[in-house]
Scaffold this motif. Sequence first.
Motif, PDB file in Angstrom:
ATOM      1  N   VAL A 153       0.825  -1.206   0.000  1.00 28.96           N
ATOM      2  CA  VAL A 153       0.000   0.000   0.000  1.00 28.96           C
ATOM      3  C   VAL A 153       0.858   1.255   0.000  1.00 28.96           C
ATOM      4  CG1 VAL A 153      -0.153   0.147   2.509  1.00 28.96           C
ATOM      5  CG2 VAL A 153      -2.010   1.069   1.120  1.00 28.96           C
ATOM      6  N   PHE A 154       2.127   1.153   0.472  1.00 34.62           N
ATOM      7  CA  PHE A 154       3.009   2.308   0.510  1.00 34.62           C
ATOM      8  C   PHE A 154       3.968   2.360  -0.690  1.00 34.62           C
ATOM      9  CE2 PHE A 154       1.876   1.443   4.939  1.00 34.62           C
ATOM     10  CZ  PHE A 154       1.319   2.667   5.278  1.00 34.62           C
ATOM     11  N   MET A 188      -4.272   8.264   9.488  1.00 34.82           N
ATOM     12  CA  MET A 188      -5.467   9.011   9.090  1.00 34.82           C
ATOM     13  C   MET A 188      -5.665   8.858   7.589  1.00 34.82           C
ATOM     14  SD  MET A 188      -4.109  12.941   9.255  1.00 34.82           S
ATOM     15  CE  MET A 188      -3.582  12.726  10.934  1.00 34.82           C
ATOM     16  N   LEU A 189      -6.924   9.077   7.181  1.00 36.90           N
ATOM     17  CA  LEU A 189      -7.286   9.050   5.765  1.00 36.90           C
ATOM     18  C   LEU A 189      -7.366  10.478   5.263  1.00 36.90           C
ATOM     19  CD1 LEU A 189     -10.025   6.251   5.680  1.00 36.90           C
ATOM     20  CD2 LEU A 189      -7.628   6.071   5.020  1.00 36.90           C
ATOM     21  N   THR A 190      -6.685  10.733   4.179  1.00 39.63           N
ATOM     22  CA  THR A 190      -6.719  12.079   3.575  1.00 39.63           C
ATOM     23  C   THR A 190      -7.433  12.044   2.239  1.00 39.63           C
ATOM     24  OG1 THR A 190      -4.555  11.701   2.562  1.00 39.63           O
ATOM     25  CG2 THR A 190      -4.595  12.712   4.764  1.00 39.63           C
ATOM     26  N   LYS A 224      -6.383   7.671   0.534  1.00 36.25           N
ATOM     27  CA  LYS A 224      -5.028   8.095   0.844  1.00 36.25           C
ATOM     28  C   LYS A 224      -4.779   7.877   2.345  1.00 36.25           C
ATOM     29  CE  LYS A 224      -3.992   9.696  -3.287  1.00 36.25           C
ATOM     30  NZ  LYS A 224      -2.889   9.155  -4.098  1.00 36.25           N
ATOM     31  N   ILE A 225      -3.738   7.113   2.681  1.00 39.99           N
ATOM     32  CA  ILE A 225      -3.436   6.764   4.084  1.00 39.99           C
ATOM     33  C   ILE A 225      -2.130   7.447   4.471  1.00 39.99           C
ATOM     34  CG2 ILE A 225      -2.983   4.904   5.718  1.00 39.99           C
ATOM     35  CD1 ILE A 225      -4.549   3.050   3.831  1.00 39.99           C
ATOM     36  N   GLN A 236       3.160   7.757   3.189  1.00 36.36           N
ATOM     37  CA  GLN A 236       1.808   7.863   2.646  1.00 36.36           C
ATOM     38  C   GLN A 236       1.597   6.749   1.639  1.00 36.36           C
ATOM     39  OE1 GLN A 236       0.811  11.719   1.161  1.00 36.36           O
ATOM     40  NE2 GLN A 236      -1.261  11.180   0.599  1.00 36.36           N
ATOM     41  N   GLY A 237       0.417   6.115   1.767  1.00 30.31           N
ATOM     42  CA  GLY A 237       0.088   5.044   0.846  1.00 30.31           C
ATOM     43  C   GLY A 237      -1.239   5.258   0.171  1.00 30.31           C
TER      44      GLY A 237
END
Length: 804
Positions: A153-154, A188-190, A224-225, A236-237
Amino acid sequence: MKLLCLGGLIFALEMWGASGLLNFGDCKSLVHELLSPGTIQALRGLPWIVNISEKQAPGSVIHIFSFNCSCPPTVELDSVNPPSSFFNQPSFSGYYTQYLAKVTLSSAARLDAQQVNHYQLNLKLTCMGKKWNLPLSVEVFKAHDHPICLGRVFSTAGDKVQVLETVEPQSLIYVVLLRRGLTGFKMMLTSPRDAGSFSINELGQVLTPSQGLIGSAYKHFLLKILVTDGQGSSCQGTLTVEVLPNPSNKVSFRIQFQTFNISEDLEAGRMVGQVQANGSRVRYEITEPVPCPLYSISSVDGLIRTTAPLDLGRNPGAAVTEIQVMAYDPFQPSISAQLSVTINVLPTNTWAPRCTPALLVTQVPETIPVGSILMTLACSDPDSSSSTFHYQLRHHNETKSNHSFRLHGPVLEVNSALDYDSSAPSVQYRATILVTDSGQPPQTSEVPVLVTVTPVNEYAPICPSHTFRVREDAPHGTLIGTVLGSDRDYPPNSIEYHISDSSGNFYIDPRSGKLHLLASLDYEKEKTYMLVIFLTDRDQEQDSTHHRSGSCTITIEVQNVNDYAPECEPPFQEITISSAPSVNAEVTRLMCSDRDRPEQAPGAFSFTIVGGNSNGRFYMRDNILFHDVFSFQSNGLLDSHTYELLVRVADNGPTLPLFSTTAVVIVHVIPWMTTVPTASTKPPMVSSPTPLLVTRIEDYWAPEAWFVVVLTVTGVLLFTILGWLLCRWPGRMALSQQTHGQSSQTLLLDSTRRNENSTGDLRKKKNDETSSILSLQQFDGRAQDPVTGRDYLFSSSTGARRWL
């Protein structure tokens, strides 16, 4: 991990990455074996090596190892190279023979990989008198050398996951992996708003929206994580969520019709029956009639329940009810099935008897007579007017065989005395009247009965007569005693106390009856006090104004205390005696009394001469003062002519303290005979000489007080007038002054002459009297005074002297 035993020491050594900073792929398997217990060369696999980040916080554990020792061991940090204070002494804990040791960073640790990236530590282990050196290498790397995030994911392309649109809300669909041992991170989710309401928790679990994904088939959500570790590092992933449509779902009933038979007495909320349909995630709903007044269905399990009482007498249409039940898929409501349900209500004896009154709440006094009627029930049956009733009385909280109430048919009566004043009074009596009709099945009604017994003030308070004793020196506020009043009414002994004391010496507490002393007592003035104590009951009847009262007499006897000193009358005596040669001659008697004991008994006082008794010529026997023989011989012991005796008079009371007073007795001793031995002449013996008393009278002038005042006022007025005349007539001042001066001198001269004549006459008269007295005396001896050395003549018969 490998366990080896060497000379009583068992090692189980294990290597951790520094606080979990190394993942399993970076860890090396370290096995330490002690082959020879005596030398350091026997250690294989040493030194130990650990890798820690320069961001490692003070106090962090960098190495842990365990070992066994059959006696208490010691582990210490022997050396650090290069020298540094960044490492604490190893700490270990354990029980029996198993121990666990830790090496931690100190509070001063500030690691910097650019300055020092390698530390060599030497640990010294002592067990059973043998020592081992355990080398430990610490490698320090920079924080950015190891990424904090793991997984696809990253990566640049990110990761992708597929879910069905029928997935449950808040379901787990993905887990974000981080480096092992990472702490203090945040996730957090962006994602943009159109990405849906997905969420991520502190464990890195990505959850579906709370409203579910129904209707989101074939949609793609880009998440976006962002992960931060609190030390400035972040990663960020990207996660793509693809929603797939739900495969076909069929909902159906096995039957088309279903019937339930229930009784009319089924209570509201009770279950009627259950319908079941085939399919997954099936929900149920009543479609006809809408609304359904008598029944409801559970949307999850299909249970049908009543929502209201089924009263066929009031609602005959409730005998048969037909309803339509629909089963459907909540995610695809178009997929559904129908079922016809018929509910038959069978009639029954539904209604319990109705009675008037339906509840009895009453108050009765405790003096209500036995057999009094409390109430009469009037009952009816809504199901049938021809029903008969059976009455039964059920008592609550009564263990005695003779119950408080009895029931004769529908009539409730008092069965026994309702005593409010017993040791455990029953203020409230509870009972229940059961009324059962003759229908099938029989129905029973309950009529609660609550009878409150109110108190009646039947008895007056009383208190026994009592005698208290108190010392007369008791201080103010002393507790003399307690008046024990009693009252048979409940609450027991609820009494107020009042006192009739005209002297004001005593006070009684209105609540407790404690009797206190207010003023000082004096046994010599008042020995006994008779107090009347009035008692008034309180809070023993509903009418707060109705009281009963009583009284009793309390006797207070004052105990005598020795608080007065003896008193002698007179306290001062002056006596003149002769020095007659007698033994045990009585001088005087001291008459003393004591206010503490007006009736004096023999030996009530002790008399002691404490002063003035020179040469011990006086002594006391009880209250009588005696003297011994005096000596006035010049060649022997010379006694004084005047004695000022201080006599201590002390009481001999039975109690302490003892008091005393001092009486003063002045004794003038007139020598009865003075004898000076001579060579040839022996003075004749005179039997029973009579002493001669010489009296000398001196005249003096002592005017009255009023005469002095009048003389002073007259003088002031005279000088005032003279001053006024001198100021008024200056010409006549000299003459007036001369005349007044001559008159004053004449008067003064005359007065002086008269005084001189008077004084001369007195002296002449005195000398004549003295000469006449001395001429009458015959001196038959001559002696010398031992004090002054002067010679004098004396008379052995009279004791008279004449100085030479």
